[in-house]
Design an enzyme around this catalytic site. Sequence first.
Site, PDB file in Angstrom:
ATOM      1  N   TYR A 142      26.206  58.698  25.150  1.00  0.00           N
ATOM      2  CA  TYR A 142      24.664  58.210  24.790  1.00  0.00           C
ATOM      3  C   TYR A 142      24.202  57.598  23.503  1.00  0.00           C
ATOM      4  CZ  TYR A 142      22.514  60.465  29.596  1.00  0.00           C
ATOM      5  OH  TYR A 142      21.926  60.857  30.988  1.00  0.00           O
ATOM      6  N   LYS A 189      36.998  66.852  30.103  1.00  0.00           N
ATOM      7  CA  LYS A 189      38.311  66.621  30.912  1.00  0.00           C
ATOM      8  C   LYS A 189      39.193  66.153  30.091  1.00  0.00           C
ATOM      9  CE  LYS A 189      39.522  63.200  34.169  1.00  0.00           C
ATOM     10  NZ  LYS A 189      39.248  63.673  35.403  1.00  0.00           N
ATOM     11  N   ASP A 221      35.939  67.009  37.217  1.00  0.00           N
ATOM     12  CA  ASP A 221      35.644  66.661  38.237  1.00  0.00           C
ATOM     13  C   ASP A 221      36.078  67.774  39.448  1.00  0.00           C
ATOM     14  OD1 ASP A 221      38.111  66.720  37.356  1.00  0.00           O
ATOM     15  OD2 ASP A 221      39.542  64.550  38.373  1.00  0.00           O
ATOM     16  N   ASP A 245      24.005  65.518  32.540  1.00  0.00           N
ATOM     17  CA  ASP A 245      23.270  64.603  33.464  1.00  0.00           C
ATOM     18  C   ASP A 245      23.365  64.834  34.544  1.00  0.00           C
ATOM     19  OD1 ASP A 245      21.054  62.863  33.388  1.00  0.00           O
ATOM     20  OD2 ASP A 245      22.358  62.103  33.821  1.00  0.00           O
ATOM     21  N   ASP A 249      22.326  66.924  38.366  1.00  0.00           N
ATOM     22  CA  ASP A 249      21.259  66.815  39.340  1.00  0.00           C
ATOM     23  C   ASP A 249      22.203  67.136  40.731  1.00  0.00           C
ATOM     24  OD1 ASP A 249      19.397  64.990  38.028  1.00  0.00           O
ATOM     25  OD2 ASP A 249      20.239  62.635  39.159  1.00  0.00           O
TER      26      ASP A 249
HETATM   27  C1  IPM Z   1      17.690  63.517  32.764  1.00  0.00           C
HETATM   28  C2  IPM Z   1      17.457  62.074  32.487  1.00  0.00           C
HETATM   29  C3  IPM Z   1      17.540  60.833  31.094  1.00  0.00           C
HETATM   30  C4  IPM Z   1      19.442  61.262  30.746  1.00  0.00           C
HETATM   31  C5  IPM Z   1      17.558  59.442  31.493  1.00  0.00           C
HETATM   32  C6  IPM Z   1      15.581  59.238  31.811  1.00  0.00           C
HETATM   33  C7  IPM Z   1      17.453  58.751  30.528  1.00  0.00           C
HETATM   34  O1  IPM Z   1      18.250  61.866  33.271  1.00  0.00           O
HETATM   35  O2  IPM Z   1      17.556  63.764  31.363  1.00  0.00           O
HETATM   36  O3  IPM Z   1      18.794  64.082  33.060  1.00  0.00           O
HETATM   37  O4  IPM Z   1      20.051  60.620  31.423  1.00  0.00           O
HETATM   38  O5  IPM Z   1      18.940  62.100  30.090  1.00  0.00           O
HETATM   39 MN    MN Z   2      19.675  63.113  34.707  1.00  0.00          MN
END
Ligand code: IPM
Ligand code: MN
Length: 372
Positions: A142, A189, A221, A245, A249
């Site tokens: 990042y 990884k 993975d 990240d 999700d």
């Molecule tokens: C998160 C979001 C952020 C990230 C974005 C909005 C930059 O997806 O906080 O998970 O990737 O960290």
């Molecule tokens: Mn995110």
Amino acid sequence: MKLKIAVLPGDGIGPEVTKQSIKVLNAIAVEFNHQFQFKYAVVGATAIDTTGDPLPEETLKLCENSDAILFGAIGDPKYDNDPSAKVRPEQGLLKLRKSLGLYANIRPVKAYDSLLDKSPLKIENIIGTDISIYRELTGGIYFGEKHLNEAGSEASDLCFYSREEIERITHLAFKAAQSRNKKVTLVDKANVLETSRLWRKVVTELASQYPDVTLDFLFVDNAAMQLILNPRQFDVILTENMFGDIISDEASVIGGSIGLLASASVGEKYALFEPIHGSYPQAKGKGIANPIASILSAAMLLEHFCLFEEAKLIHRAVEKSLELNITTPDLNSNNTAVSTDRVGEFIQDFIANPEDSNRNFANIHLGQSTII
Ligand code: IPM
Ligand code: MN
């Protein structure tokens, strides 16, 4: 307790969900005799529209002069679909994390008993899941050097980690595991990436300082698959920025909705609390966004200041709203869904009437703002 809280509602559904957290924090302040002072500032696309900058100086200053930051959401489709945009909303959040040194992002993932059937995963596989993801937040790909050649035909993003960056979050993850189920799983990884091999080395070294905690390793993975197949095997997951990240999700599917997942981003000096979901622009202003991720982020804020009773009451209120199906459409498809505001109002009322909290709630009248 007196707390100065900077509120950065941001874009999309950010403002409407954050509004519910403010209601809830105000109810907590009354109930427990605290003084919470809220000051607002712009960030993200909203800030670009008004100032040209996704993180205006004034916003950063406010955050630096506050005890904590409550963050909404960031992002706008008009930038997502324009790869040549020089200024992007997300830069505001990334710069904020970096400037405030918020190196550890903590994301709890839980399968609520009352929501087990909302997950597309098998109930027997997810029941009892309770994971805490420790995502490194200010390093890795990042923030490494970025490059695009003049012809616009070649690009690169450098993934860089230093020992120190790995060490500080590793200590937090192990300490967390000590007060939980005493297991840390490092997700990396290491079969391919040099940075991952450095993570393994440093984390293995530090693990000896925590003999009561078991350390385990998984390639990312495989971890992505294990999270779906057998999430109960995890206690604390420790991982670098981008893997964290992505898998957080993915992990939200266990809870039944990404609208439930809260997070805390902490550093040496500052702390920011935000839902993990994005700005969900399609839902903006429709009153359908789930405010629980934001409300639980507010609970994490309280825990950060050791206000555990207060945070517990928020959790109880949230659980009650889920049990009673007082939920937004992401969790409620049978025509009885309520609005973002209504969920916030229920949780606020529950907190304001704690003496009622053990009562039978069968008589709750939706649409009224008090519990009867
Ligand atoms: C998160 C979001 C952020 C990230 C974005 C909005 C930059 O997806 O906080 O998970 O990737 O960290
Ligand atoms: Mn995110």
